[in-house]
Design an enzyme around this catalytic site. Structure first.
Site, PDB file in Angstrom:
ATOM      1  N   CYS A  31       0.818  -1.221   0.000  1.00 49.02           N
ATOM      2  CA  CYS A  31       0.000   0.000   0.000  1.00 49.02           C
ATOM      3  C   CYS A  31       0.849   1.268   0.000  1.00 49.02           C
ATOM      4  O   CYS A  31       0.320   2.357  -0.136  1.00 49.02           O
ATOM      5  CB  CYS A  31      -0.917   0.004   1.223  1.00 49.02           C
ATOM      6  N   CYS A  90      -1.135  -5.081   6.634  1.00 44.15           N
ATOM      7  CA  CYS A  90      -0.835  -3.910   7.473  1.00 44.15           C
ATOM      8  C   CYS A  90      -0.066  -4.337   8.727  1.00 44.15           C
ATOM      9  O   CYS A  90       0.759  -3.573   9.236  1.00 44.15           O
ATOM     10  CB  CYS A  90      -2.125  -3.216   7.891  1.00 44.15           C
TER      11      CYS A  90
HETATM   12 FE1  FES Z   1      -1.294   0.515   4.385  1.00 43.16          FE
HETATM   13 FE2  FES Z   1      -2.876  -0.575   6.150  1.00 43.16          FE
HETATM   14  S1  FES Z   1      -3.395   0.046   4.176  1.00 43.16           S
HETATM   15  S2  FES Z   1      -0.814  -0.098   6.374  1.00 43.16           S
END
Ligand code: FES
Length: 137
Positions: A33, A103
Site C-alpha cells: 500500500c 498492514c
Molecule cells: Fe497501508 Fe494498512 S493500508 S498499512
C-alpha cells in the site's frame, strides 16, 4: 468487521509518537500500500527493551497492530522481540479482516529494522532474526 481489541488500540494507541533518546530506529515501507512505519527502541546494555514507541503513516489497522506490538515487546529481551511475528500480533488483537493482514507486517518488520539499527550503531554483529522476510510483497 473489526474486533473490540482492534478498535480499542486504534482509538487509544499505546506508545505512539517519536522517542528522542531511542538507540535503535527502524523505518520500513509496505510494498502493498506504500504506507510507512517507524519504530523507536531504547535497549539497555543487557539487551532489554526498556522503552518502545512507533509512528506511522499507515491505516487504522497499522496503528492497532503497532500499538499491540509495542505492548508485546516492552520489557522483553531483544531475542524475544525478534520472534514476534505479525500473526502473533493479529492473534493478540483477536483477528483482522484478511485484506488488512498486510498492514500487520509493518510492525513486525519495523521492530526488526530497529533492532538491526541498534547493533549497527554499536558496531556489533547483528543477531539472527532481523531479516525481513516479507520484503517485496
Ligand atoms: Fe497501508 Fe494498512 S493500508 S498499512
Amino acid at each position: 468487521m473489526y474486533t473490540e481489541k482492534v478498535l480499542d488500540h486504534f482509538s487509544h494507541p499505546r506508545n505512539m509518537g517519536e522517542m528522542q533518546d531511542a538507540n535503535g530506529v527502524g523505518m520500513v515501507g509496505n510494498a502493498k500500500c506504500g504506507d510507512i512505519m517507524q519504530m523507536f527502541l531504547k535497549i539497555s546494555d543487557e539487551g532489554v527493551i526498556e522503552d518502545v514507541s512507533f509512528k506511522t503513516f499507515g491505516c487504522g489497522a497499522a496503528i492497532a497492530t503497532s500499538s499491540m506490538a509495542t505492548e508485546l515487546i516492552k520489557g522483553k529481551k531483544v531475542e524475544e522481540a525478534l520472534k514476534l511475528s505479525n500473526s502473533a500480533v493479529v492473534e493478540a488483537l483477536e483477528g483482522l479482516p484478511p485484506q488488512k493482514i498486510h498492514c500487520s507486517v509493518l510492525a513486525e518488520e519495523a521492530v526488526k529494522a530497529a533492532v538491526e539499527d541498534y547493533y549497527k550503531r554499536r558496531g556489533e554483529p547483528v543477531p539472527e532474526g532481523t531479516e525481513r522476510k516479507h520484503a517485496g510483497h
